[in-house]
Design a protein around this motif. Structure first.
Motif, PDB file in Angstrom:
ATOM      1  N   GLY A  68      37.690   0.485  22.891  1.00 35.27           N
ATOM      2  CA  GLY A  68      36.784  -0.577  23.326  1.00 35.27           C
ATOM      3  C   GLY A  68      35.543  -0.684  22.467  1.00 35.27           C
ATOM      4  N   ARG A  69      35.759  -0.661  21.150  1.00 38.47           N
ATOM      5  CA  ARG A  69      34.658  -0.738  20.179  1.00 38.47           C
ATOM      6  C   ARG A  69      33.634   0.373  20.419  1.00 38.47           C
ATOM      7  NH1 ARG A  69      36.014  -4.845  17.346  1.00 38.47           N
ATOM      8  NH2 ARG A  69      36.914  -6.707  18.243  1.00 38.47           N
ATOM      9  N   GLY A  70      34.137   1.519  20.878  1.00 38.76           N
ATOM     10  CA  GLY A  70      33.291   2.684  21.110  1.00 38.76           C
ATOM     11  C   GLY A  70      32.751   2.786  22.519  1.00 38.76           C
ATOM     12  N   PHE A  71      32.825   1.719  23.285  1.00 44.30           N
ATOM     13  CA  PHE A  71      32.247   1.716  24.624  1.00 44.30           C
ATOM     14  C   PHE A  71      32.956   2.706  25.546  1.00 44.30           C
ATOM     15  CE2 PHE A  71      30.706   0.007  28.647  1.00 44.30           C
ATOM     16  CZ  PHE A  71      29.414  -0.341  28.326  1.00 44.30           C
ATOM     17  N   LEU A  72      34.278   2.810  25.430  1.00 45.72           N
ATOM     18  CA  LEU A  72      35.041   3.686  26.323  1.00 45.72           C
ATOM     19  C   LEU A  72      34.843   5.167  26.030  1.00 45.72           C
ATOM     20  CD1 LEU A  72      38.380   1.671  26.538  1.00 45.72           C
ATOM     21  CD2 LEU A  72      36.497   1.724  28.192  1.00 45.72           C
ATOM     22  N   THR A  73      34.135   5.493  24.967  1.00 44.49           N
ATOM     23  CA  THR A  73      33.857   6.902  24.662  1.00 44.49           C
ATOM     24  C   THR A  73      32.741   7.449  25.539  1.00 44.49           C
ATOM     25  OG1 THR A  73      32.163   6.453  22.993  1.00 44.49           O
ATOM     26  CG2 THR A  73      34.478   6.517  22.238  1.00 44.49           C
ATOM     27  N   GLY A  74      31.947   6.558  26.105  1.00 41.25           N
ATOM     28  CA  GLY A  74      30.796   6.975  26.900  1.00 41.25           C
ATOM     29  C   GLY A  74      29.567   7.264  26.058  1.00 41.25           C
TER      30      GLY A  74
END
Length: 190
Positions: A68-74
């Motif tokens: 998610g473009r880095g968003f799902l990494t937290g």
């Protein structure tokens, strides 16, 4: 492009962000090896018909932005975590009115990841990988430890119950904001 393959200048043909009709038209001209499209827990558009078309025609699926473009990494906790010139600031999902709602979804992902003893990024990648053997995601990694964590996601097995939990924790219908601007979306899934 098919002529370039025949001449040996190109090994295989692939498409990006194509819709089912385009995939079928292209396949009728020359075999398509792979389709690259955005696909993740929070972008499930390909599930509508593109994945089925790829599977029917024997075309590999290469999800980009599986995190998610880095968003799902937290790792992105607030919009200010993004540099002023970061293109994601223009993406509706990262804008103020949607950011908080999406952060709540990521918090749920992080809770499930902690229960499993993995990172949110690993759990998100494991979900993508569990969607089929014909799916080969291409997550970005700017640091070696991110690359190592991403690779370790391939060793995570998710039960049917865990897959259901993930689907309920991040239902596609609850992701706030579009994945691109309207102008950019007009150029996808054609």
């Amino acid at each position: 492009m098919a002529e370039l393959v025949r001449e040996g200048k190109v090994r295989a043909l692939g498409l990006s962000e194509a819709g089912s009709a385009t995939i079928r038209r292209a396949q009728a001209v020359h075999p398509i090896a792979a389709l690259q499209s955005e696909y993740s827990l929070w972008t499930r558009d390909p599930e509508e018909d593109v994945l089925a078309t790829c599977r029917e025609l024997g075309i590999g699926f290469v999800p980009y932005s599986p995190l998610g473009r880095g968003f799902l990494t937290g790792a992105i906790r607030k919009a200010d975590d993004l540099a002023a010139d970061d293109f994601r600031r223009q993406v509706p999902r990262f804008q103020a009115e949607n950011f908080e709602a999406n952060a709540a979804l990521v918090a749920a992902l992080e809770r499930l990841a902690a229960e499993k003893g993995v990172t949110a990024a690993q759990l998100a990648l494991a979900w993508v990988l569990s969607q089929g053997d014909d799916i080969v995601p291409i997550p970005g990694a700017r640091k070696l430890h991110h690359l190592e964590q991403n690779a370790a996601a391939a060793d995570i097995t998710l039960s049917a119950a865990e897959l259901q939990q993930l689907g309920e924790a991040i239902p596609a219908a609850q992701v706030a904001g579009k994945r691109y601007s309207d102008a950019s979306l007009a150029m996808t899934n054609l």
